[in-house]
Design an enzyme around this catalytic site. Structure first.
Site, PDB file in Angstrom:
ATOM      1  N   GLY A   1       0.803  -1.215   0.000  1.00 41.66           N
ATOM      2  CA  GLY A   1       0.000   0.000   0.000  1.00 41.66           C
ATOM      3  C   GLY A   1       0.832   1.259   0.000  1.00 41.66           C
TER       4      GLY A   1
ATOM      5  N   ASP B   1      -7.719  -5.684  -1.866  1.00 41.51           N
ATOM      6  CA  ASP B   1      -7.585  -6.942  -1.146  1.00 41.51           C
ATOM      7  C   ASP B   1      -8.144  -6.743   0.251  1.00 41.51           C
ATOM      8  OD1 ASP B   1      -5.478  -5.538  -0.051  1.00 41.51           O
ATOM      9  OD2 ASP B   1      -3.920  -6.888  -0.755  1.00 41.51           O
TER      10      ASP B   1
END
Lengths: 502, 502
Positions: B179, B267
């Site tokens: 991320g 996700d």
């Protein structure tokens, strides 16, 4: 992205059948991919003249395709309005902004009306791949749509499609939420209601999880793929019609959603209500009766579940000023005998022709639903609808009306028979204790229904019947030996499809 | 279904690149489809000798394909182990029993261990289409996996793949939940840890939603596609490795799940934990440090969220007796300067070579994580790990160890440069107030990363820096003009990627 000359490829029609999904094939070494950097399985924008579509791109490294051409599926070919040798520009697909809302719906919470509109608009534009569609459909099933979201979805589905208005301010319709094999009341109900002078422009869907939808069944007897102009003419002439809803352009998003639900073999209440009501409202209906069959192996299993569904149906209908009446009916076993388009058509015709061997349950249920519509629309006083419907059916007027409608749609045909028929017999003497609707429907689908119109199965028994060992329980109908072998394997592996008690 | 002679078709290798999805094309009039009744877009079973796979079938009505042949994608070709002219039998795909569990998970509730096992087994067998996979991934994201379900999923993912055991009973590893663009600490950490004599057989994934995964970055400097035997040899020789996890056959279900998550651009915690831990455990790791960057535009946005994730990580790890240490780190801005495989590799090399211009933040964070591993594995006393790591790095031993590992994997290469470079400059004078990680990552992906190894972007500023109007904020690197145009459009439409305050 500005299409420029380097991005031009010669269109080649592959005849590739990919349903709604637009597919493009290019050579791995084609100059467009080199200059644009698009990779296998990516989504691209194809432009021909003023028309653009989004497609899934596959790359081919063999000489099956030359380096300067692009192979297109039938859906892509039609979407771009191409002729042979036409030029296609390839660029990156724009990012799909509304996928942010799908992710929000999965992880966080509810959607606003604007968010739902942008999702539905992108679906109708073809921007969503099957993966995106499956995620959206699953998200709104796993975390069910709120009443407001169903209203938003219904409105967005109406607004992204065509709409029809009728001269008469009162327009009737009916719908069954499904899950019960057979149960093909619609053709009979429409014929009866149209005969009373009420408009009933019936649009139907093809099967989602069942062996046949009403459109599949009607298609064996007449043309159902009419456009809106044709539909208008048929209804003005005969008061009724039996057409495939997708062909009329109502609620086009629903076509994609149903395709995904079919692959996943489920549907969820909120999506179903939006799907049903968006098509009814777009088709101009004002008074609608909904049939909700309840039974242990029907789609709706308990009365409580049916009540919840009814409440949600009524609340959403109220937001569109639609008059709705819900009929909760017996879903403990199939209605009629046939399952599969042609076999169900045969039952429908037997009832309309007042055959003495016509399935009594199909006849009774059709009269009940027709009666409910006649009462809802004010054609009969409360409690008197069914008697009026029965007069019209037994007098032969329903059959004449049915023929009139079919003729207006292009003619009437008798249903076909399947090449192979094989009875499945009772393994012992006893009484029919239970019938599993889901497994029967599954067997009819494995036999080839609804793609093979004549395939399916013909039920020979009803709950409570006495049978002797060797008596046929049902007869399988298939067009190919492969399918017959396949469905027999399934039937052998599932001896509880029909249970015989002592 | 018994394959018989009527179902034989001649295999034709199309060179069709369809990633993992097996695709077969047949002519609409091919005899197999006539006898089996399979329709367009259906799932079929293909058999060659003793080998069977499930594929998606498309039909083609043009003469592109002869009536007695079947065209196969590369994945189908490899899966069946075919040679040219080989014979393929086509039959219906068996019903996928585990889809019942997916529907149960969407509408009803939790899954048992046996249900999870059967879903994962069907995914690994290739029985699930993209639609089925997307529904499963969405269902377990919208209704998050329970701790027990994460354990079941982890175990099923381990058991359906290969496993490795090492001579040493203590095996280290690290992982970042991602991320944060850049943040390529792994190659540095592995080099330092391996130099102390600890085994650290690092398997990495390719990018899911980011411009590069560690495997993508390492691939520009060495071979990462090693099988388990090669991995074993490299680790025995050098104590470490940098390999692509999928190539080693660990947790094969994860490959399909990640492909779907990439298309959906999300996700979820439970799936991520199962994905990470299944690969670590299958690779034989016993002591693992997990880096969780936290920041307003990182994947994990708040400390509370990081704590919840950590707790779930620890609980699941405990079920497998895995020693875990979680490092919650600063995710408020990218780490290092490059985003994209080659640009990140350049930063990694600068740190390893003790370049005076090496990004200080990347260096510091790598030392922190290496220190954490050394402490967890007992190579350094508590609080002394980072100092030991620093000695190894500054003494040049980490760089030598890195080269040794690369050479054992097949050699070392300097990273490539992209063809086109274009600076994006400050529209006015001021101070850097915020950097949007997600939008920067998106820009790097639109530039072509990670498919184009040299593409991405190079960040020239950090939070709090002073800039003058016209100073470069970042430089875009692309291999094609098409992508440069595309990413510039995106950057222009998103002036808030980097905000300048007074």
């Amino acid at each position: 992205m500005r299409p420029d000359s380097a991005n031009r490829l010669r269109a080649r029609r592959l005849g590739l059948q990919s349903q709604h999904e637009a597919i493009a094939l290019v050579h791995t070494d084609c100059p467009v991919c080199r200059s644009e950097g698009v990779s296998a399985h990516s989504r691209v924008r194809l432009t021909h003249g003023e028309t653009s579509i989004i497609a899934t791109l596959y790359q081919i490294s063999s000489d099956w395709l030359s380096r300067d051409s692009i192979g297109l599926s039938e859906s892509a070919w039609a979407g771009l309005g191409l002729a042979d040798g036409g030029e296609v520009h390839v660029t990156h697909a724009p990012p799909i902004a509304s996928l942010t809302h799908v992710r929000h719906r999965i992880f966080d919470g509810g959607l606003s009306e604007i968010q739902v509109q942008s999702i539905v608009a992108d679906i109708v534009n073809g921007a969503y791949s099957d993966i995106h569609l499956a995620a959206f459909v699953t998200a709104i099933s796993a975390r069910p749509l709120s009443k407001n979201e169903v209203v938003f979805l219904t409105r967005a589905m109406i607004e992204t499609g065509e709409r029809t208005q009728w001269s008469d301010s009162l327009v009737a319709d009916k719908h069954c939420v499904g899950g019960l094999p057979g149960n093909r009341t619609t053709p009979i109900v429409v014929a009866i209601v149209a005969e009373t002078g009420l408009l009933i422009p019936k649009t139907s869907s093809r099967a989602i999880t069942s062996p046949a939808g009403t459109a599949d069944t009607m298609e064996v007897m007449t043309r159902v793929n009419l456009d809106r102009e044709e539909m208008w003419r048929v209804v003005e002439e005969t008061n009724g019609c039996f057409i495939w809803g997708d062909g009329a352009g109502f609620s086009p998003a629903d076509t994609d959603i149903i395709r995904i639900e079919r692959a996943l073999n489920f549907d969820s209440p909120g999506v179903m209500i939006a799907s049903v009501l968006s098509k009814k409202i777009a088709a101009g209906s004002t008074h609608v009766v909904i049939d909700i069959p309840v039974g242990p192996t029907a789609k709706i299993r308990t009365t409580a579940e049916a009540e919840m569904l009814s409440q949600l149906f009524l609340k959403v209908a109220a937001a569109f000023s639609l008059e709705l009446r819900l009929e909760i009916t017996d879903g403990s076993q199939p209605v009629g005998r046939g399952m599969g388009p042609a076999l169900e058509a045969r039952d429908v015709l037997a009832v309309l022709r007042n055959d003495e061997n016509a399935p009594a349950d199909l006849r009774e249920k059709s009269l009940q639903l027709a009666g409910a519509i006649l009462e809802l629309a004010g054609k009969a006083a409360s409690g008197r609808g069914q008697a009026l419907a029965q007069d019209i059916l037994t007098g032969g007027r329903a059959w004449q009306r049915f023929l009139m409608i079919c003729k207006a749609q292009g003619g009437f045909l008798e249903p076909p028979s399947a090449r192979h028929q094989r009875p499945v017999c009772a393994p012992r003497t006893g009484r029919i204790g239970s019938i599993d609707n889901r497994k029967l429907a599954r067997a009819a689908k494995l036999a080839g229904a609804p793609d093979d119109k004549a395939a399916g199965l013909d039920l020979k028994v009803r709950l409570g019947d006495s049978v002797r060992q060797g008596d046929p329980l049902f007869v399988l109908h298939t067009e190919t030996i492969g399918e017959l072998t396949y469905v027999l394997d399934y039937v052998e592996a599932n001896p509880d499809i029909i249970e015989i008690t002592h």
